[in-house]
Scaffold this active site. Sequence first.
Site, PDB file in Angstrom:
ATOM      1  N   ASN A   9       0.860  -1.179   0.000  1.00 51.88           N
ATOM      2  CA  ASN A   9       0.000   0.000   0.000  1.00 51.88           C
ATOM      3  C   ASN A   9       0.894   1.226   0.000  1.00 51.88           C
ATOM      4  O   ASN A   9       1.454   1.606   1.032  1.00 51.88           O
ATOM      5  CB  ASN A   9      -0.916  -0.006   1.233  1.00 51.88           C
ATOM      6  CG  ASN A   9      -1.755   1.261   1.336  1.00 51.88           C
ATOM      7  OD1 ASN A   9      -1.911   1.997   0.367  1.00 51.88           O
ATOM      8  ND2 ASN A   9      -2.298   1.509   2.515  1.00 51.88           N
ATOM      9  N   LYS A  11       0.131   4.260  -0.330  1.00 50.76           N
ATOM     10  CA  LYS A  11      -0.518   5.454   0.215  1.00 50.76           C
ATOM     11  C   LYS A  11      -0.270   6.643  -0.741  1.00 50.76           C
ATOM     12  O   LYS A  11      -0.177   6.433  -1.951  1.00 50.76           O
ATOM     13  CB  LYS A  11      -0.058   5.714   1.645  1.00 50.76           C
ATOM     14  CG  LYS A  11      -0.283   4.481   2.544  1.00 50.76           C
ATOM     15  CD  LYS A  11      -0.057   4.762   3.998  1.00 50.76           C
ATOM     16  CE  LYS A  11      -0.317   3.492   4.803  1.00 50.76           C
ATOM     17  NZ  LYS A  11      -0.215   3.728   6.268  1.00 50.76           N
ATOM     18  N   HIS A  95      -9.694   1.310   4.970  1.00 51.38           N
ATOM     19  CA  HIS A  95      -8.409   1.492   5.643  1.00 51.38           C
ATOM     20  C   HIS A  95      -8.590   2.421   6.840  1.00 51.38           C
ATOM     21  O   HIS A  95      -9.425   3.329   6.821  1.00 51.38           O
ATOM     22  CB  HIS A  95      -7.386   2.071   4.671  1.00 51.38           C
ATOM     23  CG  HIS A  95      -5.988   2.041   5.164  1.00 51.38           C
ATOM     24  ND1 HIS A  95      -5.489   2.994   6.037  1.00 51.38           N
ATOM     25  CD2 HIS A  95      -4.961   1.174   4.944  1.00 51.38           C
ATOM     26  CE1 HIS A  95      -4.221   2.724   6.310  1.00 51.38           C
ATOM     27  NE2 HIS A  95      -3.876   1.626   5.661  1.00 51.38           N
ATOM     28  N   GLU A  97      -6.989   4.881   7.871  1.00 49.92           N
ATOM     29  CA  GLU A  97      -6.840   6.298   7.545  1.00 49.92           C
ATOM     30  C   GLU A  97      -8.096   6.841   6.885  1.00 49.92           C
ATOM     31  O   GLU A  97      -8.469   8.004   7.095  1.00 49.92           O
ATOM     32  CB  GLU A  97      -5.611   6.493   6.656  1.00 49.92           C
ATOM     33  CG  GLU A  97      -4.310   6.236   7.408  1.00 49.92           C
ATOM     34  CD  GLU A  97      -3.142   5.854   6.523  1.00 49.92           C
ATOM     35  OE1 GLU A  97      -2.084   5.506   7.075  1.00 49.92           O
ATOM     36  OE2 GLU A  97      -3.289   5.876   5.278  1.00 49.92           O
ATOM     37  N   GLU A 167      -5.429  -4.267  10.948  1.00 48.83           N
ATOM     38  CA  GLU A 167      -4.548  -3.133  11.217  1.00 48.83           C
ATOM     39  C   GLU A 167      -4.587  -2.796  12.708  1.00 48.83           C
ATOM     40  O   GLU A 167      -5.581  -2.234  13.173  1.00 48.83           O
ATOM     41  CB  GLU A 167      -5.022  -1.888  10.475  1.00 48.83           C
ATOM     42  CG  GLU A 167      -4.982  -1.921   8.981  1.00 48.83           C
ATOM     43  CD  GLU A 167      -5.424  -0.562   8.451  1.00 48.83           C
ATOM     44  OE1 GLU A 167      -4.531   0.234   8.128  1.00 48.83           O
ATOM     45  OE2 GLU A 167      -6.631  -0.293   8.403  1.00 48.83           O
ATOM     46  N   GLY A 173       3.089   3.757  13.866  1.00 45.45           N
ATOM     47  CA  GLY A 173       3.585   5.110  14.097  1.00 45.45           C
ATOM     48  C   GLY A 173       3.505   5.571  15.540  1.00 45.45           C
ATOM     49  O   GLY A 173       3.605   6.757  15.824  1.00 45.45           O
ATOM     50  N   SER A 212       2.756  -2.672  10.281  1.00 48.55           N
ATOM     51  CA  SER A 212       4.185  -2.372  10.095  1.00 48.55           C
ATOM     52  C   SER A 212       5.025  -3.635   9.951  1.00 48.55           C
ATOM     53  O   SER A 212       6.030  -3.821  10.647  1.00 48.55           O
ATOM     54  CB  SER A 212       4.718  -1.509  11.255  1.00 48.55           C
ATOM     55  OG  SER A 212       4.037  -0.276  11.309  1.00 48.55           O
ATOM     56  N   GLY A 233       2.852  -1.165   4.306  1.00 51.36           N
ATOM     57  CA  GLY A 233       2.879   0.273   4.087  1.00 51.36           C
ATOM     58  C   GLY A 233       4.266   0.763   3.734  1.00 51.36           C
ATOM     59  O   GLY A 233       4.728   0.639   2.604  1.00 51.36           O
ATOM     60  N   GLY A 234       4.981   1.297   4.719  1.00 53.89           N
ATOM     61  CA  GLY A 234       6.282   1.913   4.469  1.00 53.89           C
ATOM     62  C   GLY A 234       7.280   1.023   3.745  1.00 53.89           C
ATOM     63  O   GLY A 234       7.996   1.481   2.854  1.00 53.89           O
TER      64      GLY A 234
END
Length: 254
Positions: A9, A11, A95, A97, A167, A173, A212, A233-234
């Site tokens: 993802n 983002k 999601h 977010e 999630e 974070g 993560s 993600g990252g």
Amino acid sequence: MRQPLIAGNWKMNGSKSSAEALLKGVVAGSGGLSKTDVAVCVPFPYLHLGEQVLAGSSVRLGAQNLCTEPGGAFTGEVSGSMLADFGCRYVICGHSERREYYGENEASIAQKLTRATESGLTPILCVGETLQQREAGEMESVIAAQIDGVVERIGIEAFTGIEIAYEPVWAIGTGKTATPEQAQAVHAYIRGRIAALNGSIAEKLRILYGGSMKPGNAAELLAQPDIDGGLIGGASLSADDFLAICLAGEQLAA
């Protein structure tokens, strides 16, 4: 055995040039993967680029959102059929977010799941609790409400064509980390919630971990019996890191 799915993802990250380089890097490194499904969910402007670069590879294209409606006067929205027109296989729905920043709820998410499946897409339904909810002992009730609220609207049979991603919002974070055992416990709870409605669907359902996942923890997480992949993600913004996670899935599935 459920074949692992590793879905990136991105983002709202990247440029045209960096997206092309990242896509090419993932394609180049994924040729030997046969026991792990791989997908990248790119920002809308890069769907055409994704369609071109991923053509002929085993890497599937995905999107990060879609409209609750099939078409019409909805300025700024993108329909499921438009995503399918660009060769999308997956689309993320609900999601954390989107829930937090754009007010998505079970009603709108259920509509999006329906539009996705109507368009031939496989939705990835995201569920999970915040730090405040976990510390208040509300994890199970929050996730139950997120699942039940969708099931009530579209029916349990729809989950034959849906993936779920857990999630742990509290572990993203925040500096806090979900252990493999904590993640497994929630995945088992999700599967049990579905199994109470339909055991066959629950057994086949892939539940991805979206907290993560990185090269350093991927193997231990993916070794858990109810963790069937990752929504990354990252780490998906680095071809090397993303492919390392895919390889961890491949080795465990061998």
